[in-house]
Scaffold this active site. Sequence first.
Site, short mmCIF file in Angstrom:
data_model
loop_
_atom_site.label_atom_id
_atom_site.label_comp_id
_atom_site.label_asym_id
_atom_site.label_seq_id
_atom_site.Cartn_x
_atom_site.Cartn_y
_atom_site.Cartn_z
N ARG A 73 0.91 -1.18 -0.01
CA ARG A 73 0.01 -0.09 0.01
C ARG A 73 0.89 1.22 0.06
O ARG A 73 0.74 2.34 -0.59
CB ARG A 73 -0.89 0.02 1.19
CG ARG A 73 -1.80 1.38 1.54
CD ARG A 73 -2.86 0.89 2.37
NE ARG A 73 -2.46 0.36 3.81
CZ ARG A 73 -2.15 0.78 4.73
NH1 ARG A 73 -2.18 2.33 4.76
NH2 ARG A 73 -1.77 0.22 5.81
N ASP A 89 5.48 -0.28 13.01
CA ASP A 89 4.59 -0.67 13.88
C ASP A 89 4.12 -2.30 14.01
O ASP A 89 2.95 -2.75 14.25
CB ASP A 89 3.11 0.03 13.69
CG ASP A 89 2.41 -0.13 12.39
OD1 ASP A 89 3.16 -0.86 11.48
OD2 ASP A 89 1.35 -0.08 11.92
N GLU A 156 6.18 0.23 18.29
CA GLU A 156 5.19 1.19 18.68
C GLU A 156 4.37 1.30 19.95
O GLU A 156 4.01 0.14 20.15
CB GLU A 156 4.16 1.29 17.48
CG GLU A 156 3.12 2.35 17.65
CD GLU A 156 2.03 2.59 16.76
OE1 GLU A 156 2.37 2.90 15.55
OE2 GLU A 156 0.98 2.12 16.89
N HIS A 172 -12.76 2.77 16.37
CA HIS A 172 -12.15 1.88 15.45
C HIS A 172 -13.10 0.81 14.87
O HIS A 172 -13.20 0.72 13.43
CB HIS A 172 -11.15 1.07 16.00
CG HIS A 172 -10.61 0.23 15.29
ND1 HIS A 172 -9.33 0.71 14.53
CD2 HIS A 172 -10.49 -1.07 15.35
CE1 HIS A 172 -8.80 -0.70 13.86
NE2 HIS A 172 -9.45 -1.47 14.49
P1 GTP Z 1 -0.36 3.99 10.31
O1 GTP Z 1 -1.67 4.27 10.27
O2 GTP Z 1 -0.08 2.67 10.96
O3 GTP Z 1 0.34 4.14 8.88
O4 GTP Z 1 0.54 4.84 11.15
P2 GTP Z 1 0.66 6.45 11.37
O5 GTP Z 1 1.91 6.85 10.46
O6 GTP Z 1 -0.59 7.00 10.69
O7 GTP Z 1 0.55 6.75 12.63
P3 GTP Z 1 -0.42 7.09 13.76
O8 GTP Z 1 0.44 7.76 14.94
O9 GTP Z 1 -1.38 8.34 13.16
O10 GTP Z 1 -1.33 6.06 13.93
C1 GTP Z 1 -0.72 4.91 14.58
C2 GTP Z 1 -1.90 3.75 15.16
O11 GTP Z 1 -2.63 4.60 16.13
C3 GTP Z 1 -2.80 3.21 14.19
O12 GTP Z 1 -2.58 1.96 13.88
C4 GTP Z 1 -4.17 3.13 15.14
O13 GTP Z 1 -3.77 1.95 16.05
C5 GTP Z 1 -3.81 4.26 16.20
N1 GTP Z 1 -4.72 5.47 15.63
C6 GTP Z 1 -4.26 6.62 14.93
N2 GTP Z 1 -5.51 7.31 14.77
C7 GTP Z 1 -6.56 6.86 15.32
C8 GTP Z 1 -7.78 7.12 15.08
O14 GTP Z 1 -8.25 8.40 14.60
N3 GTP Z 1 -8.81 6.19 15.73
C9 GTP Z 1 -8.46 5.04 16.26
N4 GTP Z 1 -9.37 4.49 16.84
N5 GTP Z 1 -7.06 4.76 16.40
C10 GTP Z 1 -6.00 5.47 15.72
#
Ligand code: GTP
Length: 220
Positions: A73, A89, A156, A172
């Site tokens: 992706r 992660d 993470e 979620h």
């Molecule tokens: P990826 O989404 O894994 O590519 O990571 P990122 O680079 O966007 O990092 P980010 O810190 O935004 O998110 C990492 C993780 O935090 C996600 O895989 C979720 O587990 C959690 N998370 C982030 N944003 C949200 C949200 O809006 N809602 C929920 N429920 N979980 C979130």
Amino acid sequence: MRSWQPSLDIEDFRALREQFTDFMLGYKFAIDEITTKINILREDFNNAHEYNPIEHINSRLKAPESVLEKVRRKNYAMNLASIRENVLDIAGVRVICSFISDINKIRDMLVGQEDITVLDERDYISRRKPNGYRSLHLIVSIPVFRSDRVDRIPVEIQIRTIAMDFWASLEHKIYYKYRGEVPPNLQGELAEAAEAAAALDEKMESLHRLVDHNSRPRPT
Ligand code: GTP
Ligand code: MG
């Protein structure tokens, strides 16, 4: 290291599968190490302060299919060095605290350890996401001592309160149910629930401070 070719014979496939299993094992060990560190902090803090800042700890190892799906992706190169560098992660640890002030306590006690390196930090508590999401995210790396080498493995770590976690779990579920296209009225309801969760966290924090303050012996 061999790269993944479309025309793998069975021996190549076996060798790659073994390399991948070994690679993923490093992340499991990293989770074990971080979990042990957090459990030690919990017990030690409890012993020193008669107070437990951690409600519970969860961890998860990303499924191999999810790792490969993310590589595809995000258009990362499909080899182990690239996965190690880009997919941060694979090992995930979540620490659930009772109070907002516990979050930074846990963060500081972890980050201060000399074998932990912080690669990235996102404070979605000071600056919550537009949907209302609140949590503190750390990407750290930790040395994992294997039988024949030492690898630095990224983990993470998400640290949040019970209220933040409660909200995030429901959001979620809703996000997945609607495949990311959450209807505007539900988005609004979720934003309201996030507001209520944040207000509850603040109320609990101030009550906690009051009790903490009152329970200290008065100076004579
Ligand atoms: P990826 O989404 O894994 O590519 O990571 P990122 O680079 O966007 O990092 P980010 O810190 O935004 O998110 C990492 C993780 O935090 C996600 O895989 C979720 O587990 C959690 N998370 C982030 N944003 C949200 C949200 O809006 N809602 C929920 N429920 N979980 C979130
Ligand atoms: Mg994301």
